[in-house]
Every structure is written in C-alpha cells, then in structure tokens.
Motif scaffolding. Structure first.
Motif, short mmCIF file in Angstrom:
data_model
loop_
_atom_site.label_atom_id
_atom_site.label_comp_id
_atom_site.label_asym_id
_atom_site.label_seq_id
_atom_site.Cartn_x
_atom_site.Cartn_y
_atom_site.Cartn_z
N GLY A 36 10.57 36.47 134.22
CA GLY A 36 10.68 36.67 133.10
C GLY A 36 9.04 36.13 132.31
O GLY A 36 9.54 35.59 132.08
N LEU A 37 8.07 35.84 133.89
CA LEU A 37 7.32 35.70 133.53
C LEU A 37 5.96 35.76 132.71
O LEU A 37 5.79 34.56 131.76
CB LEU A 37 7.04 34.62 134.93
N GLY A 38 5.51 36.43 133.25
CA GLY A 38 4.20 37.23 133.15
C GLY A 38 3.16 36.57 133.11
O GLY A 38 3.35 34.88 133.15
N LEU A 39 2.05 36.78 132.67
CA LEU A 39 0.74 35.83 133.18
C LEU A 39 0.49 35.47 131.66
O LEU A 39 0.34 35.90 131.11
CB LEU A 39 -0.31 36.79 133.92
N GLU A 87 13.51 42.78 146.16
CA GLU A 87 14.09 42.82 145.09
C GLU A 87 15.62 42.79 145.74
O GLU A 87 15.50 41.99 146.77
CB GLU A 87 13.91 44.57 145.11
N GLY A 88 16.71 43.60 144.89
CA GLY A 88 17.83 43.80 145.68
C GLY A 88 18.58 42.25 144.72
O GLY A 88 18.77 41.59 144.55
N SER A 89 19.69 42.71 144.27
CA SER A 89 20.77 41.94 143.54
C SER A 89 21.43 41.82 144.31
O SER A 89 22.30 40.81 142.83
CB SER A 89 21.14 43.33 142.09
N ILE A 106 0.83 31.80 139.96
CA ILE A 106 0.18 32.69 139.88
C ILE A 106 -1.39 32.52 139.39
O ILE A 106 -2.39 33.02 139.95
CB ILE A 106 1.30 34.07 139.69
N GLU A 107 -0.76 32.23 137.62
CA GLU A 107 -2.18 31.56 137.45
C GLU A 107 -3.02 30.49 138.21
O GLU A 107 -4.47 31.01 138.17
CB GLU A 107 -1.80 31.51 135.64
N GLY A 108 -2.00 29.20 138.62
CA GLY A 108 -3.03 28.71 139.23
C GLY A 108 -3.80 28.72 140.79
O GLY A 108 -4.88 28.96 140.40
N VAL A 129 6.17 43.96 139.38
CA VAL A 129 7.89 43.63 139.25
C VAL A 129 8.37 42.49 139.24
O VAL A 129 9.38 41.88 138.31
CB VAL A 129 8.15 44.45 140.27
N ASN A 130 7.76 41.80 139.70
CA ASN A 130 8.56 40.04 140.20
C ASN A 130 8.95 39.44 138.77
O ASN A 130 9.11 39.15 138.40
CB ASN A 130 8.16 39.55 141.31
#
Lengths: 350, 299
Positions: free
Chosen positions: B36-39, A25-27, B264-266, B30-31
């Motif tokens: 903004g990816l989402g599965l 994280e971290g901005s 990730i999906e791959g 979180v990542n």
C-alpha cells in the motif's frame, strides 16, 4: 557457438530471476517458514552491553537477545534455535522488509511513522523497555545543561530517532549545534572519546552501557536533561498478523508471569499445582492446561511454559542483564510492573 | 542464411531482456501495491528536521528535504572535485617517479603504490579519520607559523577552515586513487617506445623536460581513458564518507530514508544524483580527450 552458449546463460539467469521475483509473494505466515527452517533469524544490535552484546564465549547475551530466545521457545519450543544477525541502525528496516530476518529485537523506538503503512509499515510488539534520550559529557567540561552545548559538536548515530530528537530539542531552544553523524554506535563512542565532540547523545540506557566500557567511567556523566521518550520494542515486518500476534502475546506472557509470580525456577511446580487443582482456572488457562489460547495464536497451547523455562519472566530477564548486580545496572524506574509504580502491564490471557 | 539466424538471435535477446525488465518492474509494482505504499515524492518538500555539520549554501533544519539533499550533493561534489585534483597530482608524480633514474625515488613510489593498493579503502578512511586526524591534540598545532593549524576540531590552511571529516575523506580518497592513477600513468609511459626516451636523453634534454615534452604527449592517449575511469571510481568511492561522519549525499539520503521510510524513492534520487555527477565527470574527460588526444593523432 559462443553466442548460443551466452544465450543459454542469459535465459537461465532470467529463469533464476523470475524465480526470485515470485519468492517475495505468498500469503503464508512467516511462522510456518521459521518452523520449516528450524531456526529463527533475529536482528539484534550486538554492540550494546545489557541489551545485546557478544560475550567472552562467543554467544550473544542481553535483554534483546533473551526476547529472541523467548520467541524461538514459543514458536519452536527451543530457545537455542536462533540465528542472530547484528545490524546497524540504518540497515535494520531494510533487512526486515527484504525478509533477511524474521523479526527485529534491537533497541528500536516505537513511533507513528515507523508503524504506519505510509511510513516504514512495520508492526511493533509491546514495549519491553521505556527509555529516554540523554547526553553524555565529560565531568570536567563544565557542561551542565543543554544550553551549555550551544554551538558545540555533538556525536550522534545517523538514521535514528535520536538524530531527530536532538534537532527538535535544540531547534525549540533556538540554539545552533553541529551534529557529527556516524553510522554505528561504536563510532559515535570513538568520536566522543577521541575528543571530536563535546557530547554524545543516545538513549540513556545506551549511554550507561557505553560508559560501562570506558577506561575511566567516573570521568563522564549523563546530563539530567531528557530529550524524549523512547519506548523500545521488538517488531516484525507489517502484514503478518500471525507473527505479530504471537510476538505480542509472548511479551505479554513474560509480563503476566512476573505479575503471577511464575519464575524460571518455579514454573514446573506451578504447572504441577495447576494440573492437580482444577479450580485454578486463571493459572490453568495461562499455562495452557485448559482452553486453547496458544492454539488460537498458532503456537503450541503451552507456549508460555516453554518461554518461562527458557528465559524466566520479564523481571528475571531485566535483572539478569540490567539489574543492580549486572554489568550495566540501570534502575528499573518506569520499567517496573504497574502495581510497583511503573508502566509495565499486560492485558488478560482470556 | 547466417545473417538471418543472427537476426533471430538478436530478436530473442531483445525479448529476453524486455521480459527481465518487465518482471522486475512488475515485481516492484506488485510489492508496492501489496504494502500500500505507491511512489510519492511529496516528502521532498517537507522540512528536513535535521541539522548538517557542514554546508556550502545556507541551510537550516527547517528547510525542505530536497534542499538538504542538494546541499549534501554539493558536499559530495566538493570533496570529489578536490580529491580529483590531489589524486591526479599525487598519481602523476608517483607514476613518473616509478620510471625515474633515481633509485630512491623509484623505490619510494613503488612502496607507496604497493602499500596503498593492497589495503581496502574503508580501512584507510577509518585510519585517516580516527587515528590520524582525531589523534591530533585539541589545541591547534602550528608547525609553520599561522599558515597551517591542525587540531582534532578542524584544519585551517591560510585561514581556510576545513572540518576533520572533510580532510579525512579528502586525504583518504586522494591517497587511494593516487596509487591507482600512478599505475595508469606508469602503464602509459611504458607504452611509449624506449627509443623515445633514449632519443631525448641522447640529445642532452633533462629528465623532467623530456618527460613533459616528449614522453607524456605520446603517453596521454593511453592514459586518459583509464584515468577517467579512475575519476569515476573516486566519485563512487566517496560514498564511503558516511563511515567517518562526513555529511555527503549518501549519508544524508540514508537519514532521509530512515526518517520518511521512502526507501525506493530515496534510492532512485540517489542513483540519479550519482548518474548526474558521473556524467559531469565523464563529459569533462571527453572534452579533455578531444582537446588533448585528437590533435596529437592528427599530426
């Protein structure tokens, strides 16, 4: 006893992992991280003469390498504070996403799916080399065009846009072909030279540089068919505006310097001239004597001077590695300045 | 008291493990939100847009990515299944030869196992592909009439044509795993008391027959568990096929991941596919175990 000890071990692993988890994280911008570390980690190919290639003295050299140096000079004032990480095509985006490298300067084609947040989500700097995909064949094979390759094996690197372009070209002609896919350009070359494939495909610049290393380069030719446009650009992981802005304006700085005739040799004279002459406002802004362009980017105000001292302007970099007297001569063509008939141009430093 | 304490420790262990898993999942989530990816698995149904050099089922670049992955999974399965057969034959032969009365045979088997086990598999694959197979002339060699034709464009055995990539992976995996299996077999044979060997020899039974009828049945319970882990290793090692241009599951996943950016999906699909493949092998070996070992234990 042993049970308790293993529990302690487990707990400490857990702590270590949660520490790792929070690192992602971290901005803060990566620029701060690079400065703190005192070293820029730059992903390169390392296997393409003229772009990034290991020299006899054990150093990397090439157009992509000079860009790493330019970025390091802009961020830290020292072009030698770079750690080069040779990466294969499939590895490069993962290395960037996981933060193993700060930026990538590695013959990477700028396209929509790589740029978009729903795709690879990276951010590209301006194009530093306009390329096109071609095919290399043996002169005595009788292959003169794409149609002659019907049903033949073609060696190609996997995980590249090259693979997709090859398919698009053959699919639109309705011709069958057999792609033999390797992970690495060296293996593509080996497969082609060993006679596994009738042709190998890659960007024309890469074909030219690979051919320069063949035992008998004159026995091979690059077909006139161009399968795609391949604008190659450096890039950073998405979502770090300070870093991507800095990269963008370093590249524009190199181009603007060529437009203004500022070279590695005369940059200090120009600096002197600009200092003494308050009327040269454009030059003074560009070199950071007046205004705060560099500071706005979060770099030193005279970052352009550091960059030009380190690598020279765009034209100098090009000629050093790909010019007529270099080991891999590639005509400048599209990569000339706009005023000379090419497509290289930069927005104003204002 | 003691039992109660160990129960508390167990509870603590469960909490620690759950926390760890929680942290990892949370970090992933979180990542994914941050980028903004989402599965999403919609890309599976879009056209793959790349050709495959070999496929057992009909395949065209316009087919879906899911189909391309399935076809490449079958490519993996094909080379794994064939390699398992060859590696077993080679391994049992070499393992038995190391305990043979013939000194030449013993030495040769020892040399094979020693040499192959010391060299990394990746190097061996590259050797088989770039030196052995691509080193062949482009005009086919036909050493025994039209039965076998060898060239650097492909290998043809009794009219069955194999690509050089497939052949190189097949030979590389078989030779490498064969050496490991030879050690497993030798270990199994050594677990049978020497008296058993002396017994059948004193009865005038030949070496081959005695091995097959007396020693091997008693050695099998020791051999089978280690053998199945060698098979699982072989299946996992087959991902190195990417180095020599064979269109296996890993190579094709690699291409789809770079083309779609869905890492990730791959990787999830890749993990599950290999899990399925290895469960298949594991299941087969357990069946064999039940058939072969348990009757032996019952008697």
């Amino acid at each position: 006893m042993t049970k308790r000890r293993s529990l302690v071990a487990l707990l400490s692993i857990g702590l270590a992992m949660s520490a790792c988890a929070s690192l992602g994280e971290g901005s803060a911008s990566r620029i701060d991280l690079i400065k703190k570390r005192g070293e820029l980690r730059c992903g390169v190919s390392g296997k393409i003469p003229g772009f990034s290639f290991l020299q006899r003295d054990g150093r990397y050299a090439g157009l992509d390498v000079d860009l790493c140096k330019a970025f390091a000079a802009a961020i830290m004032g020292d072009p030698n504070k770079v750690q080069y990480r040779p990466l294969t095509a499939p590895e490069r985006f993962t290395a960037l996403k996981t933060g193993e490298i700060d930026l990538l300067s590695r013959n990477t084609t700028f396209n929509l799916s790589r740029d978009a947040s729903g795709g690879n989500g990276v951010t590209f700097a301006p194009v530093v080399f306009h390329d096109g995909q071609g095919l290399l064949v043996r002169k005595n094979s009788g292959i003169r065009s794409l149609a002659d390759l019907k049903g033949q094996s073609i060696c190609v690197g996997s995980g590249t846009t090259t693979e997709q372009n090859l398919n698009d070209a053959f699919q639109s002609l309705g011709l069958p072909y057999k792609p033999i896919k390797y992970q690495d350009l060296n293996q593509v070359v080996a497969g082609y030279l060993q006679g596994r494939c009738q042709a190998m495909t890659s960007d024309r610049s890469q074909l030219a540089s690979a051919r320069s290393g063949f035992e008998r380069p004159e026995e091979h030719e690059i077909l006139t068919d161009v399968l795609s446009k391949e604008p190659l650009a450096p890039l950073s992981s998405g979502g770090d505006q300070r870093l991507s802005d800095a990269m963008r304006w370093v590249v524009y700085g190199l181009i603007t310097a060529e437009e203004m005739g500022i070279t590695q040799a005369n940059v200090d004279d120009k600096l002197q001239e600009a200092r003494e002459n308050p009327d040269l406002t454009k030059l003074r802004r560009f070199l950071g004597i007046e205004g705060d362009l560099g500071t706005k980017l979060g770099l030193s105000n005279d970052f352009v001077v550091n960059v030009i001292r380190a690598t020279g302007n765009y034209g100098e970099i090009y000629n050093r590695h790909l010019g007529p007297d270099s080991a891999v001569p590639i005509p400048r063509g599209l990569n000339q300045l706009h005023r000379d008939g090419g497509v290289i141009t930069a927005p104003p430093f204002q | 008291m003691k039992r109660q304490r160990s129960r508390w420790l167990e509870l603590l262990l469960v909490v620690v493990v759950l926390t760890l898993v929680g942290i990892l999942v949370n970090n992933l989530a979180v990542n994914l939100i941050r980028t903004g990816l989402g599965l999403s698995f919609e890309w599976l149904w879009q056209p793959a847009g790349f050709a495959l050099s070999e496929h057992t089922l009909p395949y065209q670049p316009g087919d879906s990515t899911a189909w391309a992955l399935l076809v490449s999974w079958l490519n993996s399965l094909r080379v794994i299944a064939c390699s398992i057969v060859f590696a077993t034959v080679l391994g049992v032969g070499a393992g038995a030869a190391r305990r043979s009365l013939n000194p030449l045979l013993r030495q040769l088997a020892g040399l094979y196992v020693g040499l192959i086990r010391q060299i990394p598999l990746l190097l061996q694959l590259l050797f088989w592909y770039f030196v052995a197979f691509l080193g062949l002339p482009s005009e086919p060699l036909a050493p025994i009439g039209a039965l076998i034709r060898l060239s650097n464009q492909g290998v043809s055995i009794l009219g069955l044509t194999l690509s050089v990539e497939f052949s190189a992976v097949l030979v590389g995996l078989s030779v490498f795993t064969g050496a490991a299996i030879a050690e497993v077999v030798r270990g199994g044979l050594d677990s049978v008391p020497r008296g058993q060997w002396e017994a059948f020899r004193s009865l005038g039974i030949g070496e081959a027959l005695g091995l097959r009828r007396v020693v091997l049945p008693q050695a099998l319970p020791a051999i089978l568990p280690a053998l199945s882990s060698q098979y699982l290793n072989l299946a996992k090692n087959s991902t190195l096929a990417i180095a020599v241009g064979y269109a296996d599951l890993y190579a094709v996943s690699d291409t789809t991941i770079t083309q779609t950016g869905r890492a990730i999906e791959g990787f999830l699909i890749l993990l599950l596919s290999f899990l399925a493949l290895n469960l298949l092998i594991n299941g087969g070996m357990q069946l064999l175990n039940r058939i072969v070992v348990h009757p032996a234990q019952r008697t």
